[in-house]
Every structure is written in C-alpha cells, then in structure tokens.
Design an enzyme around this catalytic site. Structure first.
Site, mmCIF file in Angstrom:
data_model
loop_
_atom_site.group_PDB
_atom_site.id
_atom_site.type_symbol
_atom_site.label_atom_id
_atom_site.label_comp_id
_atom_site.label_asym_id
_atom_site.label_seq_id
_atom_site.Cartn_x
_atom_site.Cartn_y
_atom_site.Cartn_z
ATOM 1 N N ALA A 1 -35.238 56.499 -22.884
ATOM 2 C CA ALA A 1 -36.528 56.406 -23.574
ATOM 3 C C ALA A 1 -37.684 56.557 -22.597
ATOM 4 C CB ALA A 1 -36.629 55.080 -24.326
ATOM 5 N N GLY B 1 -37.899 60.161 -21.892
ATOM 6 C CA GLY B 1 -38.229 60.812 -23.159
ATOM 7 C C GLY B 1 -39.696 60.647 -23.521
ATOM 8 N N ASP B 2 -40.241 59.481 -23.241
ATOM 9 C CA ASP B 2 -41.655 59.215 -23.493
ATOM 10 C C ASP B 2 -42.528 60.188 -22.704
ATOM 11 O OD1 ASP B 2 -44.024 57.587 -24.292
ATOM 12 O OD2 ASP B 2 -44.031 57.033 -22.164
ATOM 13 N N ALA B 3 -42.199 60.377 -21.442
ATOM 14 C CA ALA B 3 -42.981 61.279 -20.590
ATOM 15 C C ALA B 3 -42.866 62.726 -21.063
ATOM 16 C CB ALA B 3 -42.510 61.160 -19.142
ATOM 17 N N GLU C 1 -44.825 63.163 -24.298
ATOM 18 C CA GLU C 1 -46.266 63.110 -24.021
ATOM 19 C C GLU C 1 -46.771 64.462 -23.507
ATOM 20 O OE1 GLU C 1 -50.171 61.502 -23.359
ATOM 21 O OE2 GLU C 1 -48.502 60.383 -24.198
#
EC number: 3.1.26.-
Length: 142
Positions: free
Chosen positions: A28, A31-33, A36
């Site tokens: 995660a 994945g967030d980066a 974004e």
C-alpha cells in the site's frame, strides 16, 4: 536518476513468491505513491491550471472515500487474485486513521493501494494501467 529507474525495473522483476511475501501495508505504501503520480499526470494532461488547483483536485482523487468508491465499483472487474490482495490490505490494522476519513473507506483505500503496489511489483504493467485508467473514469464521472 538512472539508478532509480534501474531499481524500479529490478523491483518489478521479483518472483511471485517474493511479491506475495511483501506485507500488505508495504504494498500500500508504494501503491499510494504510484497512484498519486498517476493522478497528478492525469490532471496535468487533462487540464491547465495553477499548481494549487492541481493539488486541490488531486486530493479529491486520492482521498480514502474516492479510493473506496473505486474498489466498490471495480469489484466485479477484479480477478480473484486481485480481490485477495485488496482484502489483505483492507484487513490490516491501521496505526492511525485520518480525521477526515471513515474507517471502512480508509481500509478499502488501503486495499486499493495494496493492489496497485502488488500489480507494480508483479510487473503487471498493462493491468496496472487498466486499473488506474478505470479509476480515473470512475472518479471523473462524479
């Protein structure tokens, strides 16, 4: 920069068992980066505005409520493997919950980000792009 790109390629060529051993919250995190950056690029290529407006709009795409909407909408389009990754991410106990996020939305958002990280590390670039592209379609319709 070349070292960074080489490391990305190395990470994408991990073996299946290595990727499955990565903790869901670590998936995660990356994945967030990735999501974004995808969102920022989407906004920049779709519209012309000031940086502050890009930032404001990007928040609307990456917030927990939006990512939870993506997961709920995409559920029927996901493979069993993808849904398994989302559930593993969703079921992790968060250290904190943002003050402006519903707990279940936050958990589904974590699952979504874990899926993005998983697809990235598995080297499933085409599927990763499909999921993120569909995500933009879902959120742009709001």
């Amino acid at each position: 920069m070349e070292d960074f790109l080489e490391k990305l390629q190395e990470n994408q060529s991990k073996k299946v068992q290595e990727v499955r051993a990565i903790p869901p919250l670590v998936l995660a995190y990356i994945g967030d980066a990735i999501f974004e950056v995808y969102v920022r690029n989407h906004l920049i290529t779709q519209t012309k505005m000031l940086v502050g407006a890009y930032h404001r709009d990007a928040i609307g795409y990456v917030k927990a409520q939006s990512q939870a909407t993506i997961v709920r909408t995409l559920e029927a389009e996901l493979s069993e493997e993808e849904w398994r990754v989302i559930k593993k991410g969703r079921n992790q106990k968060p250290a904190t919950v943002p003050k402006n996020a519903d707990l279940m939305d936050y958990k589904y958002a974590t699952g979504f980000e874990a899926l993005i990280g998983y697809l990235f590390y598995m080297g499933k670039t085409e599927r990763l792009m499909e999921v993120m592209s569909r995500s933009m379609e879902i959120l742009d319709k709001r």
